[in-house]
Motif scaffolding. Structure first.
Motif, PDB file in Angstrom:
ATOM      1  N   VAL A  71      48.223  42.467  34.563  1.00  0.00           N
ATOM      2  CA  VAL A  71      49.440  42.503  33.740  1.00  0.00           C
ATOM      3  C   VAL A  71      50.456  41.485  34.251  1.00  0.00           C
TER       4      VAL A  71
ATOM      5  N   ARG B  77      44.600  42.570  24.774  1.00  0.00           N
ATOM      6  CA  ARG B  77      43.650  42.211  23.719  1.00  0.00           C
ATOM      7  C   ARG B  77      42.493  43.195  23.760  1.00  0.00           C
TER       8      ARG B  77
ATOM      9  N   ILE C 251      40.681  43.228  35.869  1.00  0.00           N
ATOM     10  CA  ILE C 251      40.057  44.537  36.059  1.00  0.00           C
ATOM     11  C   ILE C 251      38.588  44.376  36.443  1.00  0.00           C
ATOM     12  N   LEU C 252      37.876  43.569  35.666  1.00  0.00           N
ATOM     13  CA  LEU C 252      36.454  43.386  35.933  1.00  0.00           C
ATOM     14  C   LEU C 252      36.234  42.762  37.309  1.00  0.00           C
TER      15      LEU C 252
ATOM     16  N   LEU D 206      39.312  43.144  24.432  1.00  0.00           N
ATOM     17  CA  LEU D 206      38.412  43.243  25.571  1.00  0.00           C
ATOM     18  C   LEU D 206      39.134  43.729  26.825  1.00  0.00           C
ATOM     19  N   ASP D 207      40.440  43.562  26.872  1.00  0.00           N
ATOM     20  CA  ASP D 207      41.204  44.115  27.989  1.00  0.00           C
ATOM     21  C   ASP D 207      41.087  45.628  27.963  1.00  0.00           C
TER      22      ASP D 207
ATOM     23  N   VAL E 219      34.442  54.907  37.035  1.00  0.00           N
ATOM     24  CA  VAL E 219      35.044  55.703  38.112  1.00  0.00           C
ATOM     25  C   VAL E 219      34.692  57.171  37.923  1.00  0.00           C
TER      26      VAL E 219
ATOM     27  N   LEU F 265      36.679  52.397  43.911  1.00  0.00           N
ATOM     28  CA  LEU F 265      36.572  51.848  42.567  1.00  0.00           C
ATOM     29  C   LEU F 265      37.831  52.141  41.762  1.00  0.00           C
ATOM     30  N   LEU F 266      38.384  53.333  41.977  1.00  0.00           N
ATOM     31  CA  LEU F 266      39.620  53.678  41.270  1.00  0.00           C
ATOM     32  C   LEU F 266      40.740  52.735  41.687  1.00  0.00           C
TER      33      LEU F 266
ATOM     34  N   THR G 296      44.351  46.234  37.123  1.00  0.00           N
ATOM     35  CA  THR G 296      45.203  46.309  35.929  1.00  0.00           C
ATOM     36  C   THR G 296      46.605  45.788  36.232  1.00  0.00           C
TER      37      THR G 296
ATOM     38  N   ALA H 135      37.643  46.680  28.839  1.00  0.00           N
ATOM     39  CA  ALA H 135      37.393  46.590  30.274  1.00  0.00           C
ATOM     40  C   ALA H 135      38.020  47.773  30.991  1.00  0.00           C
TER      41      ALA H 135
ATOM     42  N   LEU I 248      40.386  49.575  39.921  1.00  0.00           N
ATOM     43  CA  LEU I 248      40.841  49.665  38.533  1.00  0.00           C
ATOM     44  C   LEU I 248      42.358  49.543  38.451  1.00  0.00           C
TER      45      LEU I 248
ATOM     46  N   MET J 190      37.049  45.389  40.158  1.00  0.00           N
ATOM     47  CA  MET J 190      36.056  46.452  40.304  1.00  0.00           C
ATOM     48  C   MET J 190      34.736  45.922  40.860  1.00  0.00           C
TER      49      MET J 190
ATOM     50  N   ILE K 204      39.870  38.288  25.481  1.00  0.00           N
ATOM     51  CA  ILE K 204      40.200  38.874  26.776  1.00  0.00           C
ATOM     52  C   ILE K 204      41.325  38.066  27.405  1.00  0.00           C
ATOM     53  N   SER K 205      42.214  38.776  28.082  1.00  0.00           N
ATOM     54  CA  SER K 205      43.311  38.076  28.749  1.00  0.00           C
ATOM     55  C   SER K 205      43.167  38.285  30.247  1.00  0.00           C
ATOM     56  N   GLN K 206      44.204  37.906  30.983  1.00  0.00           N
ATOM     57  CA  GLN K 206      44.165  38.066  32.432  1.00  0.00           C
ATOM     58  C   GLN K 206      43.941  39.519  32.817  1.00  0.00           C
ATOM     59  N   ILE K 207      44.354  40.432  31.930  1.00  0.00           N
ATOM     60  CA  ILE K 207      44.276  41.844  32.288  1.00  0.00           C
ATOM     61  C   ILE K 207      42.823  42.276  32.441  1.00  0.00           C
ATOM     62  N   GLY K 208      42.049  42.046  31.394  1.00  0.00           N
ATOM     63  CA  GLY K 208      40.650  42.436  31.440  1.00  0.00           C
ATOM     64  C   GLY K 208      39.899  41.689  32.533  1.00  0.00           C
ATOM     65  N   THR K 209      40.189  40.399  32.642  1.00  0.00           N
ATOM     66  CA  THR K 209      39.542  39.582  33.670  1.00  0.00           C
ATOM     67  C   THR K 209      39.795  40.164  35.046  1.00  0.00           C
TER      68      THR K 209
END
Lengths: 420, 126
Positions: free
Chosen positions: A161, B8, A118-119, B10-11, B22, A149-150, A157, B14, A153, A122, A111-116
């Motif tokens: 990025v 990646r 997003i989670l 998991l990105d 949503v 929530l949208l 994201t 997620a 998201l 949200m 996982i990168s900053q992106i997934g982190t």
């Protein structure tokens, strides 16, 4: 507090790094403040960017401290420390921070900053919707849940990025993380040609911008009342106000709070107050309950829903008012956190004074240059800031009469609340 | 500004999970929301809208006196009324949309409203 003037070794001082990152949180929230918001109390989360970056930089206790510094610092600047707005900020930010930390540590390289991001975004928004349900909107809060929530998201994201890009290329971050940046990663910080500055003017906490009479009232207020006792009185009154059930007493306190804000020479927007209140009342009216007072087709105004909405709006705005009135500029919070918050404010001043250019086209490298410049300028000017860092009791300032008056006011309302 | 990033696994996970949440929440909130039934009471002194999911005794005044309406566990019935025949009490409990009970002598009308359009016939006889 840092004794070394060498910027490189100061990176080991976690308190100092936390303070700088905290200052950037404050800076970003000032920018966010100026952007148009769909809901006044729920934020976009741009100000969480430094926290996102800090997942890889700080050990967990300092990471949490950073989140707290952001919340408390922001609430102090906007004067909303004792209001529900601060509660939203606290719950949203702490949730985001914990989720981000967990996501990153659990996900590892996958996982990168992106997934982190997003989670985190949200989770933060979800918590704030639940809070809105309890505190302001009632059942109608669920209606905006999907939209919110949208938004989480999308902003999560976008932020992720940008953070990922920034983390890979930032020289400052590389040094802070203890990596020696490779030649390819470093930017040539001198390569910023002088251009039209795109940096928007931000509200400095120390500038008095409009209204001469108001400015005079404020100066007068600040000479007589001292920050610590005023804040304590404000907090006590906020608590009494919050739990006051008698609507007449509550309205009376509200009017007094409004008077206090005017006396303190603080700014407040009547239009904003009315529109937020209207929103809260409207949301509560959406779920009809009680005696029907008026109806036109599908629209129904019911008594219980109306009083619920009005009470919630009164509470929400009243807390905001007493908070604004009682949080003064010179307030120094005690303890270590207080010290770091104070340092963050100092860094924040430096950020505002930064003369370099920030352009959208090269946002990441410009931001990196700014971080580096602010970090290094703080090291050079170490001595002048020493007096502002230590814990200040704040008891010396302020007239005795004013302090006595505060005690009387709190006692009076406490008594009235208990008896009525 | 050209952004360089490599998402990646998991990105992406997620993001997809977020989008799914949503969508699900939107569906839950915006379509099925009209399942919220409420109680509408009409009397001489006005109209009231009350929730069904409460336990309460509601009083409505009419020309004959006070009619008592009891709400509990999603069921409503008239528990007492100053009319002569007490037909309203005999009507028993209602719990579904469009059902109603009334005390006509005392001008009290109790009806469940809201909810989805799917209906059962009001009455059937064989």
């Amino acid at each position: 507090m840092p004794l070394h003037s060498d910027p490189e070794s100061r990176f080991k001082d976690k308190a100092d790094v936390t303070a700088l990152l905290g200052a950037f949180c404050l800076f970003l929230s000032a920018i966010e403040y100026m952007l148009p918001k769909p809901m006044p109390f729920m934020r976009l989360g741009i100000a969480n960017l430094p926290i996102l970056l800090a997942v890889d930089l700080l050990p967990f206790p300092w990471f949490l401290t950073l989140a707290l510094v952001k919340v408390i610092g922001m609430s102090m600047i906007s004067g909303s420390l004792f209001s529900f707005v601060a509660l939203f900020s606290l719950s949203g930010t702490m949730t985001a921070a914990v989720v981000m930390w967990g996501a990153r540590k659990a996900g590892g390289a996958k996982i990168s900053q992106i997934g982190t991001s997003i989670l985190g975004a949200m989770a933060s928004n979800a918590v704030q919707v639940v809070l809105a349900r309890a505190v302001a909107f009632g059942e109608a809060a669920w209606l905006i849940a999907p939209v919110f929530l949208l938004m989480g998201l999308i902003t999560g994201t976008a932020l992720g990025v940008f953070a990922e890009h920034f983390a890979r290329h930032s020289g400052w971050l590389a040094r802070a993380a203890g990596r020696v940046p490779a030649a390819k990663e470093l930017w040539d910080e001198q390569a910023n040609p002088a251009r039209r500055p795109k940096l928007p003017p931000e509200p400095s906490p120390r500038k008095i911008t409009s209204g001469k009479k108001r400015a005079l009232r404020r100066q007068h207020f600040e000479t007589h009342f001292n920050p610590l006792t005023t804040a304590l009185a404000g907090m006590a009154l906020a608590i009494i106000f919050l739990f006051e059930n008698n609507l007449a007493v509550k309205t009376g306190m509200f009017i007094l709070f409004m008077g206090a804000v005017i006396l303190a020479g603080k700014r407040f927007s009547f239009v904003m107050m009315l529109s937020v209140s209207a929103g809260i009342v409207a949301a509560n009216l959406l779920v009809p309950s009680g005696k029907v007072l008026w109806s036109l087709g599908p629209l129904v105004i019911t008594q219980y829903a109306l009083t619920e909405g009005l009470t919630k709006a009164l509470t929400f705005e009243g807390l905001m008012l007493i908070s604004k009135a009682s949080i003064m500029q010179g307030l120094k919070l005690p303890g270590r956190i207080g010290g770091i918050i104070g340092e963050s404010f100092l860094y924040y001043d430096r950020i505002i004074e930064y003369k370099g250019r920030i352009r959208a086209a090269s946002l990441s490298s410009d931001a990196d240059a700014m971080m580096t410049a602010v970090w290094e300028s703080e090291a050079l000017g170490g001595n002048e800031t020493a007096s502002a860092r230590g814990p200040e009791s704040g008891i010396v300032k302020g007239s005795k009469a004013a302090n006595a008056m505060l005690v009387l006011v709190v006692a009076a309302f406490g008594l009235a609340s208990a008896l009525l | 500004m050209k952004l360089s990033f490599k998402p990646r696994i998991l990105d992406i996970a997620a993001f997809l999970a977020g989008a799914a949440i949503v969508a699900l929440v939107s569906l839950a909130i915006y379509s099925g929301s009209s399942d919220s039934v409420s109680l509408r009471i009409t009397g001489d002194s006005g109209e009231w809208i009350e929730a069904l999911d409460q336990t309460a005794d509601l009083k409505v005044t009419g020309p004959l006196g006070t009619t008592l309406i009891h709400v509990e566990k999603g069921e409503v019935r008239i528990s007492d009324s100053p009319c002569k025949n007490k037909l309203c009490i005999a009507m028993g409990a209602i719990s579904r949309n469009r059902q109603w009970i009334a005390c006509l002598p005392n001008n009290v009308f109790v009806r469940i409203q809201g909810g989805s359009a799917e209906d059962e016939p009001d009455a059937a006889s064989f």
